[in-house]
Design an enzyme around this catalytic site. Structure first.
Site, PDB file in Angstrom:
ATOM      1  NE  ARG A   1      33.316  37.252  40.656  1.00  0.00           N
ATOM      2  CZ  ARG A   1      33.556  38.465  40.216  1.00  0.00           C
ATOM      3  NH1 ARG A   1      32.565  39.170  39.664  1.00  0.00           N
ATOM      4  NH2 ARG A   1      34.756  38.999  40.312  1.00  0.00           N
TER       5      ARG A   1
ATOM      6  CE  LYS B   1      34.941  37.492  45.525  1.00  0.00           C
ATOM      7  NZ  LYS B   1      35.838  36.389  45.106  1.00  0.00           N
TER       8      LYS B   1
ATOM      9  CG  HIS C   1      34.847  30.301  40.267  1.00  0.00           C
ATOM     10  ND1 HIS C   1      33.947  31.337  40.188  1.00  0.00           N
ATOM     11  CD2 HIS C   1      36.073  30.881  40.382  1.00  0.00           C
ATOM     12  CE1 HIS C   1      34.590  32.498  40.273  1.00  0.00           C
ATOM     13  NE2 HIS C   1      35.879  32.241  40.381  1.00  0.00           N
TER      14      HIS C   1
ATOM     15  NE  ARG D   1      35.274  35.473  37.522  1.00  0.00           N
ATOM     16  CZ  ARG D   1      34.991  36.688  37.043  1.00  0.00           C
ATOM     17  NH1 ARG D   1      34.070  36.813  36.100  1.00  0.00           N
ATOM     18  NH2 ARG D   1      35.602  37.758  37.504  1.00  0.00           N
TER      19      ARG D   1
ATOM     20  CG  HIS E   1      39.340  40.054  37.256  1.00  0.00           C
ATOM     21  ND1 HIS E   1      38.934  39.265  36.197  1.00  0.00           N
ATOM     22  CD2 HIS E   1      39.311  39.247  38.347  1.00  0.00           C
ATOM     23  CE1 HIS E   1      38.693  38.037  36.626  1.00  0.00           C
ATOM     24  NE2 HIS E   1      38.905  38.003  37.918  1.00  0.00           N
TER      25      HIS E   1
ATOM     26  CE1 TYR F   1      38.241  33.427  38.526  1.00  0.00           C
ATOM     27  CE2 TYR F   1      39.687  35.030  39.550  1.00  0.00           C
ATOM     28  CZ  TYR F   1      38.625  34.162  39.631  1.00  0.00           C
ATOM     29  OH  TYR F   1      37.953  34.015  40.815  1.00  0.00           O
TER      30      TYR F   1
END
Length: 364
Positions: free
Chosen positions: A207, A232, A290, A293, A316, A325
């Site tokens: 990120r 995150k 983003h 990513r 994740h 994603y």
């Protein structure tokens, strides 16, 4: 806390709790007095009794928001963004209401007002999804106030607030030629770290915040890995670095670099401004940073990595999050369905799997 006193032949019980009206009652038996006191205290703990109006009349919503902004938000990652959101919320008239008068209908009216607000061209100023994201800190504030500050709220006035959010998940990837155009535009940017950051993001699936907070002490070029300490979701992870990723780091590392120095010493604001300018210069429509990513995670799957392997790199925690994603290259899928390993353009030109710029151009 309850107090029991014997007065004559009866037991007088008094239950007092900050924010609630004092409850009193008399009994002939002490056991009955004790049982009643426990009952009332349990009702207070479960927020089943109405709070004392006098206490809530002295506190406005603005007081609560300000305290949350000043005491709690600075301790959170991404606190700067929440501060901006709460400062904007404080300017609305709803914040002048005292807590004793605050109702779910007030937030419903606030929601309707915000969603009806339009730009000059008639388009909405804010979507339901964005409004829900902006109201999240306020919702958390009420929960924090009830538990941590013991403010006697009669429940959370935002519970049950309906915001119809349309799923607008992004599936944007780099299209044919866009990678080269992106690099060409980035080379014309005055900040020397913008191009390395873009290439590094595609190589690592990190990120933006993770890249900008990476320090040299977190990087092990001998083992080819980078450790992300603050993520995150709060879980530390170690990312294996490709040869190209290590080449990027080697190229930008100054000779006098200290372990605590940032690998990419550029602010989020400066990177955002540079990104907006270079995407406009490259005529790249609707491409967010983003999205790199998304591109990186999708490429990892195309390289043949398994779900656990990709998840260990991207960070994740669930398959559902990871799949948001991952967007397969339609040319690759079409080629597999057709039984070929490559897709041919008119004239026999091959479409390569990765539309990526030559990594070694960093040294030009």
């Amino acid at each position: 806390m309850a107090s029991i006193r014997k007065r004559g032949q009866r037991y007088h019980v008094q239950v007092r709790r900050i924010g609630f009206a004092t409850r009193t009652k008399s009994f002939t038996k002490r056991s009955d007095a004790t049982e009643w006191a426990r009952l009332i205290e349990g009702q207070i703990d479960r927020q089943e009794l109405a709070p004392c109006r006098k206490t809530l009349k002295d506190i406005t919503l603005a007081d609560l928001v300000t305290r949350y902004r000043d005491e709690v938000v600075p301790t959170k990652r991404g606190g700067d963004v929440e501060t901006i959101v709460l400062n904007s919320f404080l300017r609305h008239s709803i914040c002048r209401k005292v807590l004793s008068e605050l109702r779910p209908s007030d937030f419903a009216a606030y929601r309707d007002e915000r969603l009806k607000d339009r730009k000059a061209d008639g388009s909405p100023k804010i979507t339901a999804k964005s409004l829900k994201r902006q109201l999240a800190p306020v919702n958390n504030m009420f929960r924090h106030a009830a538990v941590e500050w013991e403010i006697p709220l009669r429940g959370n006035p935002m519970d049950g607030l309906k915001l119809r959010v349309v799923d607008q998940r992004r599936e944007r990837r780099l299209r044919d030629g866009e990678g080269a155009r992106l690099v060409t535009a980035a080379k014309k940017t005055r900040n020397r770290y913008v191009l390395p950051i873009i290439l590094f993001a595609i190589e690592t699936a990190m990120r933006r915040g993770e890249i900008l907070s990476l320090r040299w002490r977190d990087i092990d070029l001998e083992r080819g890995s980078a450790t992300i300490l603050e993520t995150k979701n709060g879980y530390k992870r170690v990312i294996p670095l490709t040869d190209d990723a290590m080449s990027i780091l080697t190229t930008i590392r100054p000779d006098d670099a200290k372990p605590i120095d940032l690998a990419f010493p550029i602010t989020p604001v400066a990177l955002r401004q540079s990104w907006d300018r270079l995407t406009e210069r490259a005529k790249l429509q609707d491409l967010h940073f983003h999205d790199l990513r998304h591109e990186a995670v999708s490429r990892l799957f195309e390289l043949g990595l398994t779900v656990p392997e990709v998840a260990s790199i991207s960070g994740h925690r669930t398959l559902a999050q990871l799949m948001r994603y991952s967007h397969a290259n339609q040319d690759t899928v079409r080629a597999k369905l057709s039984g070929g390993s490559r897709t041919k353009l008119t004239g026999g030109q091959e479409i390569t799997r990765i539309d990526a710029p030559p990594r070694r151009e960093l040294t030009d």
